[in-house]
Structures are given as structure tokens and as C-alpha cells.
Design an enzyme around this catalytic site. Structure first.
Site, PDB file in Angstrom:
ATOM      1  N   ASN A  12       0.716  -1.057   0.180  1.00 60.23           N
ATOM      2  CA  ASN A  12       0.038  -0.024   0.149  1.00 60.23           C
ATOM      3  C   ASN A  12       0.802   1.131  -0.041  1.00 60.23           C
ATOM      4  OD1 ASN A  12      -2.696  -1.136   0.285  1.00 60.23           O
ATOM      5  ND2 ASN A  12      -2.233  -1.262   2.500  1.00 60.23           N
ATOM      6  N   GLY A  40       1.662  -1.248   3.643  1.00 59.57           N
ATOM      7  CA  GLY A  40       0.986  -2.586   3.437  1.00 59.57           C
ATOM      8  C   GLY A  40       1.663  -3.662   4.291  1.00 59.57           C
ATOM      9  N   LYS A  41       0.924  -4.537   4.979  1.00 58.39           N
ATOM     10  CA  LYS A  41       1.902  -5.558   5.805  1.00 58.39           C
ATOM     11  C   LYS A  41       3.029  -6.277   5.204  1.00 58.39           C
ATOM     12  CE  LYS A  41      -1.905  -6.383   9.118  1.00 58.39           C
ATOM     13  NZ  LYS A  41      -1.303  -5.188  10.128  1.00 58.39           N
ATOM     14  N   ASN A 187      -1.907 -11.707  17.056  1.00 61.71           N
ATOM     15  CA  ASN A 187      -1.860 -10.925  18.235  1.00 61.71           C
ATOM     16  C   ASN A 187      -2.925 -11.360  18.985  1.00 61.71           C
ATOM     17  OD1 ASN A 187      -3.806  -9.432  17.383  1.00 61.71           O
ATOM     18  ND2 ASN A 187      -2.906  -7.671  16.823  1.00 61.71           N
ATOM     19  N   LEU A 236       2.095 -10.333  22.182  1.00 68.14           N
ATOM     20  CA  LEU A 236       1.176  -9.717  23.338  1.00 68.14           C
ATOM     21  C   LEU A 236       1.554  -8.191  23.593  1.00 68.14           C
ATOM     22  CD1 LEU A 236       1.579 -12.664  25.752  1.00 68.14           C
ATOM     23  CD2 LEU A 236      -0.551 -12.236  24.467  1.00 68.14           C
ATOM     24  N   GLY A 237       2.058  -7.642  22.441  1.00 62.01           N
ATOM     25  CA  GLY A 237       2.356  -6.140  22.594  1.00 62.01           C
ATOM     26  C   GLY A 237       3.658  -6.013  23.784  1.00 62.01           C
ATOM     27  N   ASP A 268       4.854  -6.274  12.217  1.00 61.16           N
ATOM     28  CA  ASP A 268       5.491  -6.366  11.009  1.00 61.16           C
ATOM     29  C   ASP A 268       6.782  -6.913  11.138  1.00 61.16           C
ATOM     30  OD1 ASP A 268       3.016  -6.232   9.499  1.00 61.16           O
ATOM     31  OD2 ASP A 268       3.408  -4.200   9.008  1.00 61.16           O
TER      32      ASP A 268
HETATM   33  P1  ADP Z   1       0.752  -6.094  16.400  1.00 64.78           P
HETATM   34  O1  ADP Z   1       1.555  -4.944  15.922  1.00 64.78           O
HETATM   35  O2  ADP Z   1       0.596  -6.877  15.176  1.00 64.78           O
HETATM   36  O3  ADP Z   1      -0.569  -5.704  16.931  1.00 64.78           O
HETATM   37  P2  ADP Z   1       2.090  -6.537  18.752  1.00 64.78           P
HETATM   38  O4  ADP Z   1       1.470  -5.135  19.587  1.00 64.78           O
HETATM   39  O5  ADP Z   1       1.690  -7.813  19.737  1.00 64.78           O
HETATM   40  O6  ADP Z   1       1.487  -7.148  17.471  1.00 64.78           O
HETATM   41  O7  ADP Z   1       3.762  -6.403  18.843  1.00 64.78           O
HETATM   42  C1  ADP Z   1       4.372  -7.430  18.097  1.00 64.78           C
HETATM   43  C2  ADP Z   1       5.647  -7.580  19.055  1.00 64.78           C
HETATM   44  O8  ADP Z   1       6.241  -6.394  19.223  1.00 64.78           O
HETATM   45  C3  ADP Z   1       5.489  -7.962  20.607  1.00 64.78           C
HETATM   46  O9  ADP Z   1       5.270  -9.376  20.611  1.00 64.78           O
HETATM   47  C4  ADP Z   1       6.477  -7.510  21.270  1.00 64.78           C
HETATM   48  O10 ADP Z   1       7.497  -8.401  20.902  1.00 64.78           O
HETATM   49  C5  ADP Z   1       6.816  -6.271  20.480  1.00 64.78           C
HETATM   50  N1  ADP Z   1       6.115  -4.985  20.808  1.00 64.78           N
HETATM   51  C6  ADP Z   1       5.330  -4.371  20.656  1.00 64.78           C
HETATM   52  N2  ADP Z   1       4.900  -3.238  21.589  1.00 64.78           N
HETATM   53  C7  ADP Z   1       5.937  -3.089  22.318  1.00 64.78           C
HETATM   54  C8  ADP Z   1       6.305  -2.492  23.491  1.00 64.78           C
HETATM   55  N3  ADP Z   1       5.478  -1.551  23.843  1.00 64.78           N
HETATM   56  N4  ADP Z   1       7.364  -2.670  24.211  1.00 64.78           N
HETATM   57  C9  ADP Z   1       8.020  -3.669  23.716  1.00 64.78           C
HETATM   58  N5  ADP Z   1       8.009  -4.506  22.808  1.00 64.78           N
HETATM   59  C10 ADP Z   1       6.916  -4.265  22.349  1.00 64.78           C
END
Ligand code: ADP
Length: 320
Positions: A12, A40-41, A187, A236-237, A268
Site C-alpha cells: 500500500n 502494506g503488511k 496478536n 502480546l505487545g 510486521d
Molecule cells: P501487532 O503490532 O501486530 O498488534 P504486537 O502489538 O503484539 O503486534 O507487537 C508485536 C511484538 O512487538 C510483540 O510481541 C513485542 O515483542 C513487540 N512490542 C510491541 N509493542 C511493544 C512495546 N510497547 N514494548 C516492547 N515490545 C513491544
């Protein structure tokens, strides 16, 4: 043995206006600042992999417009082999229109264009030209027609490549798609959506909200057929990621602590780095540790592609 990364995915061009506030229906808000980004992913994941130094080949589609030409050169400039990127005549390149207010709230509208027009029939010839073999890793996201995603997973699996499916967005998916992948990388929200959609179709209650229980139910055979081949990796972010395999114990990989300024593209970066780790012949667990670090580094810069770490940056974060 080490292999290549083949990304089948979306391209994209992101047109962004940052302004004071978001317009309401029928309203015009002036005074914003315009930015254009490549997105784009699929494109982002290919760049994430290429920056880490693996050979990366891209399969996807752009339209025969100026954005298509620019999107192709942007991937090439990152060292991605774009011989599998087709230009579709009379079609527009995928565009995302993004409005962002001063607090970071956004409104996004996407015209998928050429991404939505990438037909399943184009996949086998494109992957045939690449000549997949054991050791190669195929990474595919869900910003393409479902039938095309399914075909990519099928052809790559038959050729002996490892298949990685990033079910994003988690819409319109069933076991005929994710059951064909060796590894999937939802996610937390996407995992919930996959389970909810299956529950709606089968009439059975969804597995619990616990990501490990949910992931396990996608690995086992369900009412609609076989589950994911080897592993479900739940991102898990800021809490890192969870590796759930068929036979082994569940492994929680903690995140790296960083000052996050923009989490767009973290997923990504994670997927691109995971594909590279596996293509380098590393174990799933070792590859996830590297992917978690890459995801964290990607949050430290504004923008998705802009924040993808290089191999040197990743090594520094892992040893630091
Ligand atoms: P998406 O971007 O697909 O929603 P996530 O938010 O789970 O996926 O982020 C993907 C990966 O990036 C996580 O598993 C983590 O390892 C890293 N990540 C994302 N946000 C953070 C953060 N605030 N601090 C540290 N690592 C992060």
C-alpha cells in the site's frame, strides 16, 4: 541449512494527514500536515526481513499507476527481489487514507486495489519461478484474497518450505486457511477473532480468553478439521510473545523494555524477524527471542517501515 524468505503479501501507499482534530461527517478541517509512507503488511514484513540481511523475494501486486512504480522502487531500494511483484493493468495500487489528530487517534480508509485483485492462479507460477525448496520460509499475511492466501500456503507446503501465516486482519479465516500453515502469528485480538469466528460457524462455545488455551485449541483438530501444523505464536505487545506448540511446553518470551513512541509496524517487524530466524535454521524459540527484540526496536521510531531494525541494531539489542 539456511534458506530464503519469500513474502506473499500486500503493498500500500499510506497517505497521512496529521491535524489538530479529526473531521466529523461532511466537515472539512484545514491546517494539517501531509506525509506519504510506503506500507502494506506484506511490504513492511519484506523490508523487516531484508534489513536483517536475508535474501528476500516478494510476491504481490501493484497497479499501473505512479504509486505502483514508487512502491516497487521502495522495495527494491531495501534489497527486496521484486521479480514476483506483478503490475495489474487498469488497477489502482492499494492506498490507505489516514487521518491522525494531535492525540494520535486516527481514522483510516483503505482501497485495497491491486492487492484485492491478486488471483490464486498467479501464485503457483510465481512461486514456481522462485523455485522453493526445503529451508526456505514463506510468510503470508491476510491483506490478500483468502483463496490466494490458501493457495500460497498450499504450494509452499508442497514444495517443502516452512509456512508462516500472519492472520492479520483476522477476517474470513477458517481451518482450510490457518490449518494449512506450519506456524501462525496472531496478536491477542486476532486470536480472539479467529476463535470467535470458528465458534459462530460451529455453534460451539469459543475457547477461554486465555491466550494459551485459545492457541492450543487452534493446534488440535476441531469440528472443522485439522489445526495449525506446528505452533501458534501469540504476540502480546509490551508483554512479549507466547510460543504454543503441539507437543512441547508453552514458552513465554518476555518483551524487551523500550521507550515506545509508535507501535505501528511492531507486528510486521516481529513477523519479518521470525521468518529470518527460521530461514537461518534457528529453532522457533530462538527465532521468537530475536523477533521480540525486533518488534521492540520497531516501536522506538515513528512510522512502520522507518522503524525496522538492521541486523547490527538487532544484534546490539540482543547482546545489550
Ligand atoms: P501487532 O503490532 O501486530 O498488534 P504486537 O502489538 O503484539 O503486534 O507487537 C508485536 C511484538 O512487538 C510483540 O510481541 C513485542 O515483542 C513487540 N512490542 C510491541 N509493542 C511493544 C512495546 N510497547 N514494548 C516492547 N515490545 C513491544
Amino acid at each position: 541449512m539456511s534458506g530464503r524468505v519469500i513474502v506473499v503479501g500486500s503493498v500500500n501507499v499510506d497517505l497521512v494527514i496529521r491535524g489538530e482534530r479529526l473531521p466529523t461527517h461532511g466537515e472539512t478541517v484545514a491546517g494539517g500536515a501531509f506525509e506519504r509512507h510506503h506500507g502494506g503488511k506484506g511490504g513492511n514484513q519484506a523490508v523487516a526481513s531484508a534489513r536483517l540481511g536475508r535474501p528476500v523475494l516478494f510476491v504481490g501486486a501493484v497497479g499501473d499507476d505512479p504509486f505502483g512504480i514508487e512502491a516497487r522502487s521502495a522495495l527494491q531500494a531495501e534489497g527486496v527481489d521484486v521479480s514476483g511483484l506483478v503490475t495489474l493493468e487498469g488497477t489502482a495500487t492499494g492506498v490507505a487514507l489516514i487521518l491522525v489528530d494531535r492525540r494520535g487517534e486516527n481514522l483510516i480508509s483503505v482501497a485495497s486495489g491491486a492487492n484485492a485483485a491478486l488471483e490464486p492462479a498467479t501464485i503457483a507460477p510465481a512461486l514456481g519461478r522462485i523455485g522453493l525448496h526445503a529451508g526456505d520460509v514463506l510468510l503470508v499475511c491476510n491483506e490478500l484474497p483468502t483463496a490466494t492466501v490458501r493457495e500460497a500456503l498450499r504450494v509452499a507446503h508442497e514444495a517443502g518450505a516452512l509456512t508462516l501465516f500472519n492472520p492479520a486482519p483476522a477476517v474470513g479465516l477458517d481451518r482450510t486457511v490457518f490449518g494449512a500453515a506450519d506456524v501462525i502469528t496472531p496478536n491477542r485480538g486476532e486470536l480472539r477473532d479467529l476463535l470467535a469466528e470458528e465458534s459462530r460457524r460451529t455453534g460451539r462455545p469459543a475457547a477461554s480468553d486465555d491466550p494459551e488455551v485459545g492457541a492450543r485449541s487452534l493446534l488440535s483438530t476441531g469440528p472443522e478439521g485439522q489445526g495449525v501444523g506446528q505452533a501458534v505464536v501469540v504476540t502480546l505487545g509490551s508483554s512479549g510473545a507466547l510460543l504454543v506448540t503441539r507437543d512441547g511446553p508453552t514458552i513465554a518470551v518476555p518483551a524487551i523494555k523500550v521507550e515506545a513512541v509508535d507501535t505501528t509496524g511492531a507486528g510486521d517487524a516481529f513477523n519479518g524477524a521470525l521468518a529470518v530466524g527460521l530461514a537461518e535454521g534457528r529453532s522457533l524459540e530462538a527465532s521468537i527471542r530475536r523477533a521480540v527484540a525486533a518488534g521492540a526496536l520497531a516501536t522506538m521510531k515513528v512510522g512502520a517501515r522507518e522503524g525496522m531494525p538492521t541486523g547490527a541494531e538487532l544484534e546490539a539489542a540482543l547482546s545489550g
